[in-house]
Scaffold this motif. Structure first.
Motif, mmCIF file in Angstrom:
data_model
loop_
_atom_site.group_PDB
_atom_site.id
_atom_site.type_symbol
_atom_site.label_atom_id
_atom_site.label_comp_id
_atom_site.label_asym_id
_atom_site.label_seq_id
_atom_site.Cartn_x
_atom_site.Cartn_y
_atom_site.Cartn_z
ATOM 1 N N ASP A 248 -8.377 0.929 -5.963
ATOM 2 C CA ASP A 248 -8.092 1.961 -6.956
ATOM 3 C C ASP A 248 -6.957 2.880 -6.535
ATOM 4 O O ASP A 248 -6.711 3.906 -7.172
ATOM 5 N N ASP A 249 -6.225 2.550 -5.467
ATOM 6 C CA ASP A 249 -5.039 3.317 -5.103
ATOM 7 C C ASP A 249 -3.973 3.172 -6.188
ATOM 8 O O ASP A 249 -3.856 2.106 -6.815
ATOM 9 N N ALA B 24 0.826 -1.194 0.000
ATOM 10 C CA ALA B 24 0.000 0.000 0.000
ATOM 11 C C ALA B 24 0.860 1.243 0.000
ATOM 12 O O ALA B 24 2.044 1.194 0.298
ATOM 13 N N PRO B 25 0.279 2.413 -0.331
ATOM 14 C CA PRO B 25 1.044 3.655 -0.358
ATOM 15 C C PRO B 25 1.667 3.938 0.983
ATOM 16 O O PRO B 25 1.072 3.689 2.026
ATOM 17 N N ALA B 26 2.881 4.492 0.956
ATOM 18 C CA ALA B 26 3.619 4.713 2.192
ATOM 19 C C ALA B 26 3.260 6.023 2.846
ATOM 20 O O ALA B 26 3.168 6.125 4.050
ATOM 21 N N CYS C 243 2.360 7.843 -3.486
ATOM 22 C CA CYS C 243 1.109 8.417 -3.019
ATOM 23 C C CYS C 243 -0.029 7.904 -3.885
ATOM 24 O O CYS C 243 0.141 7.671 -5.063
ATOM 25 N N CYS C 244 -1.159 7.730 -3.280
ATOM 26 C CA CYS C 244 -2.281 7.244 -4.061
ATOM 27 C C CYS C 244 -3.099 8.417 -4.557
ATOM 28 O O CYS C 244 -3.217 9.427 -3.898
ATOM 29 N N ARG C 245 -3.664 8.254 -5.729
ATOM 30 C CA ARG C 245 -4.560 9.239 -6.317
ATOM 31 C C ARG C 245 -5.875 8.542 -6.580
ATOM 32 O O ARG C 245 -5.930 7.517 -7.228
#
Length: 222
Positions: free
Chosen positions: A101-102, A9-11, A34-36
């Motif tokens: 959807d990350d 997962a995003p950090a 980073c997730c958008r």
């Protein structure tokens, strides 16, 4: 028939600046971007199966490790239907769990792309597989100058492997500074030892021979 897909997962979504290079091979191993948020994911299927409990436990153990990611997500598909499993957090600021959807860095998967860029350039006649770090990247330590492009691609260079905190962002073009003071681990070409440093050097060499940024080369050649 079952198919599993697991991702870290995003950090840290607090770091808004995008990395200078695309993820392959630039972030350190196990790092995440980073997730958008894009379109909302389809509602997960709640049907349980024989692997559900074990998979959930494996994700929990992964996140609990000292060097593990802050979060993880797995999609288990059966008969065209998908079950979503998560552990930890996908956003250190909000504490929200990971979502399908990350947007995530692909980390080590990207190493194949840096090799593909280099070999496409070799096909065009520049560089040659026996070109050395000393010829193309003379600013790097003299102890590395005899290392050839082919040895970098084969992980037989002897370069020390850099180590960086995967939860922070670094200038990818400066990652080799972490090991600039270290000698070669062995004579180039004499042994095999997987090293992330090799892939960074490959991309830097591609930039040096073309005068173009790696992002541009990646978009054009791969």
């Amino acid at each position: 028939m079952e198919r599993r897909t697991c991702r870290s997962a995003p950090a840290d979504t607090a770091s808004a600046s995008a990395p200078e290079w695309p993820s392959p091979p630039w972030p350190p191993p196990h790092s995440a971007a980073c997730c958008r948020r894009r379109r909302p994911p389809a509602p997960p299927n709640r049907r349980r199966g024989p692997h559900d409990g074990r998979l959930r436990q494996q994700l929990d153990r992964l996140v609990a490790q000292d060097d593990g990611p802050p979060g993880a997500i797995a999609l288990l598909t059966r008969d065209g239907r998908t079950q979503v499993y998560t552990a930890g957090t996908g956003d250190l600021t909000t504490g929200k769990p990971p979502r399908p959807d990350d947007r995530l860095r692909v980390a080590g998967v990207s190493k194949a792309y840096s090799g593909a860029v280099a070999l496409r350039l070799v096909d065009r006649g520049l560089p040659a597989l026996d070109d050395t770090i000393g010829e193309r990247l003379p600013r790097l330590p003299k102890a590395w100058h005899a290392v050839a492009l082919l040895q970098l691609l084969r992980h037989t260079s002897g370069l020390a492997d850099y180590s960086a905190d995967p939860r922070h962002r670094f200038d990818s073009r400066r990652l080799l500074d972490f090991v600039a003071g270290e000698p070669l681990r062995f004579a180039p070409g004499s042994l095999y030892a997987y090293a992330n440093s090799d892939n960074i050097a490959v991309a830097l060499m591609a930039e040096a021979v073309t005068g173009r940024r790696y992002e541009e080369l990646l978009a054009e050649l791969v």
